[in-house]
Design a protein around this motif. Structure first.
Motif, short mmCIF file in Angstrom:
data_model
loop_
_atom_site.label_atom_id
_atom_site.label_comp_id
_atom_site.label_asym_id
_atom_site.label_seq_id
_atom_site.Cartn_x
_atom_site.Cartn_y
_atom_site.Cartn_z
N LEU A 18 1.00 -1.18 0.08
CA LEU A 18 -0.19 0.06 -0.06
C LEU A 18 0.86 1.26 0.08
O LEU A 18 0.45 2.37 -0.83
CB LEU A 18 -0.84 0.13 1.27
CG LEU A 18 -1.76 1.13 1.36
CD1 LEU A 18 -2.82 1.37 0.21
CD2 LEU A 18 -2.63 1.19 2.74
N GLN A 19 1.91 1.28 0.76
CA GLN A 19 2.84 2.38 0.67
C GLN A 19 3.47 2.55 -0.60
O GLN A 19 3.69 3.79 -1.01
CB GLN A 19 3.78 2.33 1.92
CG GLN A 19 3.21 2.31 3.27
CD GLN A 19 2.49 3.18 3.70
OE1 GLN A 19 2.86 4.47 3.41
NE2 GLN A 19 1.42 3.09 4.27
N THR A 20 3.76 1.56 -1.11
CA THR A 20 4.31 1.82 -2.54
C THR A 20 3.41 2.34 -3.45
O THR A 20 3.58 3.16 -4.31
CB THR A 20 4.83 0.50 -2.89
OG1 THR A 20 5.91 -0.25 -2.19
CG2 THR A 20 5.44 0.34 -4.51
N GLU A 26 1.38 9.55 -5.63
CA GLU A 26 1.77 10.94 -5.36
C GLU A 26 2.65 11.38 -6.63
O GLU A 26 2.67 12.54 -6.90
CB GLU A 26 3.00 10.92 -4.29
CG GLU A 26 1.94 10.88 -2.91
CD GLU A 26 2.75 10.85 -1.50
OE1 GLU A 26 2.36 11.06 -0.55
OE2 GLU A 26 4.01 10.23 -1.63
N ARG A 27 3.36 10.51 -7.21
CA ARG A 27 4.18 11.01 -8.58
C ARG A 27 3.24 11.09 -9.48
O ARG A 27 3.48 12.31 -10.38
CB ARG A 27 5.22 9.88 -8.87
CG ARG A 27 6.42 9.69 -7.77
CD ARG A 27 7.38 8.73 -8.46
NE ARG A 27 6.87 7.30 -8.60
CZ ARG A 27 7.06 6.55 -7.57
NH1 ARG A 27 7.66 6.87 -6.58
NH2 ARG A 27 6.61 5.19 -7.85
N ASN A 28 2.34 10.37 -9.71
CA ASN A 28 1.22 10.80 -10.87
C ASN A 28 0.45 12.07 -10.63
O ASN A 28 0.24 12.69 -11.44
CB ASN A 28 0.41 9.39 -10.71
CG ASN A 28 1.03 8.51 -11.68
OD1 ASN A 28 1.18 8.45 -13.06
ND2 ASN A 28 1.56 7.33 -10.99
N PHE A 148 -11.21 18.82 -9.37
CA PHE A 148 -9.68 19.77 -9.67
C PHE A 148 -8.67 18.61 -9.62
O PHE A 148 -7.73 18.74 -10.33
CB PHE A 148 -9.35 20.80 -8.65
CG PHE A 148 -9.92 22.04 -8.73
CD1 PHE A 148 -9.29 23.06 -9.60
CD2 PHE A 148 -11.03 22.48 -8.02
CE1 PHE A 148 -9.89 24.36 -9.62
CE2 PHE A 148 -11.60 23.57 -8.21
CZ PHE A 148 -11.36 24.65 -8.75
N ARG A 149 -9.05 17.25 -9.28
CA ARG A 149 -8.12 16.31 -9.06
C ARG A 149 -8.51 15.05 -10.02
O ARG A 149 -9.23 14.66 -9.79
CB ARG A 149 -7.95 15.94 -7.79
CG ARG A 149 -7.51 17.01 -6.58
CD ARG A 149 -7.66 16.74 -5.36
NE ARG A 149 -7.22 17.66 -4.39
CZ ARG A 149 -8.08 18.13 -3.53
NH1 ARG A 149 -9.25 17.98 -3.53
NH2 ARG A 149 -7.65 19.12 -2.85
N VAL A 161 -9.69 15.46 -0.87
CA VAL A 161 -8.41 15.79 -0.44
C VAL A 161 -7.80 14.67 -1.72
O VAL A 161 -8.54 14.04 -2.45
CB VAL A 161 -7.83 15.18 0.69
CG1 VAL A 161 -8.35 15.71 1.92
CG2 VAL A 161 -8.22 13.72 0.93
N PRO A 162 -6.55 14.92 -2.05
CA PRO A 162 -5.81 14.05 -3.09
C PRO A 162 -6.14 12.49 -2.97
O PRO A 162 -6.11 12.09 -1.49
CB PRO A 162 -4.27 14.42 -3.07
CG PRO A 162 -4.36 15.85 -2.54
CD PRO A 162 -5.75 15.85 -1.72
N LEU A 163 -6.11 11.66 -3.65
CA LEU A 163 -6.38 10.16 -3.30
C LEU A 163 -5.31 9.63 -2.78
O LEU A 163 -5.55 8.80 -1.83
CB LEU A 163 -6.40 9.51 -4.86
CG LEU A 163 -6.42 7.73 -4.71
CD1 LEU A 163 -7.90 7.47 -3.76
CD2 LEU A 163 -6.63 7.14 -6.20
N SER A 164 -4.02 9.89 -2.78
CA SER A 164 -3.08 9.59 -1.87
C SER A 164 -3.09 9.96 -0.49
O SER A 164 -2.77 9.21 0.39
CB SER A 164 -1.49 10.09 -2.47
OG SER A 164 -1.67 11.52 -2.52
#
Length: 329
Positions: A18-20, A26-28, A148-149, A161-164
């Motif tokens: 999950l952390q990976t 976050e990068r995407n 917006f996301r 909030v962002p999905l991450s």
């Protein structure tokens, strides 16, 4: 397609996986941090179930601009709106009204400027045409809409909030901008459910459950993150277990994709269906209560913007703006 039994993995192994996934998300998400988006939305109540003159239908034109935590949102809606009254009235009233609504919100990181106004046919048949609205300038930071996301486009009913951040849980959500009064009694549980093919795309299937402070499950969301589409969800299903554990309350899909840059994707068309819960309870029949269909008219990554994009908002003439001593610039 049956999912791979990833839920049987040891908790430590799944946590690492999950952390990976969060890091990859976050990068995407960073690819879309600066974005200008124009889209059209059509809302229909009871689509296809009743005559067109007996249902609400609106068309909205939206402009969304985001640069980090700064944003600008403009929305103009025209059509037929359903009307209702909190208390019974003895006077004849119109079930539907027609007209327009307009709203704008501009946030520069410190100050929020916003307004809302409407112009529509009256509710009670002996009333004048209804016109009004209000403007506001404050230091409040309103959470950005999920539109917006791109990774949250299908999650209209979820936390903004962002999905991450959502996958990280309660503490990360509470620390996000715009959540000063977040209820820390809620908790979240995220499970990876393996991989499935959705619309020809290889997807990571995840389940996000929300629990009340008393431990009761209040909502459940299942997402299919498309690997070849920057992990943007291709499908989302939302459940409210207090109502039903088996029947979804809302379902959403991406209908068409576009490649904005080489290797950077964005939905071109997507839609959301909401269950008519009253019909289901009365007739045990699954029927769409409302549908929202979105079409992206234009999209620009890292756009060149005027300096006052996030600081200037022209309020409509005659609209009352609070606080009154703030000069309208």
């Amino acid at each position: 397609t049956p999912s791979i039994g990833q839920t049987d993995k040891p908790q430590a192994e799944q946590s690492k996986e999950l952390q990976t996934l969060i890091q990859e998300l976050e990068r995407n998400e960073a690819l879309y941090r600066n974005l200008k988006l124009n889209l059209q939305m059509v809302y229909e109540q009871s689509p296809g179930q009743v005559d067109s003159d007996k249902r609400a239908r609106q068309k909205s034109e939206l402009t969304l601009i985001v640069q980090g935590d700064k944003y600008r949102q403009e929305k103009l809606t025209t059509g037929r709106f359903q009307q209702g009254f909190l208390y019974p009235t003895n006077k004849p009233y119109n079930r539907f009204s027609s007209g327009t609504t307009e709203s704008s919100a501009v946030f520069d990181g410190e100050t929020l400027r916003k307004f809302y106004r409407y112009d529509r046919t009256p509710g009670l048949t002996d009333e004048e045409r209804q016109q009004g609205g209000h403007g506001d300038i404050s230091g409040e930071q309103k959470c950005m809409e999920n539109l917006f996301r791109p990774h949250m486009l299908l999650c209209e009913h979820e936390v903004r909030v962002p999905l991450s951040t959502w996958l990280k849980g309660r503490d990360a959500i509470a620390a996000s901008p715009g959540w000063p009064n977040y209820n820390d009694g809620w908790s979240y549980k995220v499970q990876l459910l393996g991989e499935e093919e959705i619309q020809g795309l290889n997807c990571i299937k995840i389940r996000i459950e929300k629990f009340h402070m008393n431990g009761k499950l209040t909502s459940k969301t299942i997402l299919w993150l498309a690997r070849d589409r920057n992990l943007i969800p291709a499908q989302a299903v939302f459940y409210q277990p207090p109502r039903s554990k088996e029947i979804p309350q809302c379902e959403a899909w991406v209908d068409e994709w576009q490649e904005v840059r080489p290797g950077v994707w964005f939905p071109r068309k997507f839609h959301k269906d909401r269950l008519n819960w009253i019909i289901y309870r009365l007739k045990n029949k699954q029927q769409v209560g409302w549908r929202k269909k979105y079409q992206v008219e234009s999209i620009e990554l890292d756009p060149l913007l005027p300096e006052d994009t996030f600081t200037k908002l022209k309020f409509p003439k005659g609209l009352e703006v609070s606080p009154r001593d703030v000069e309208n610039k």
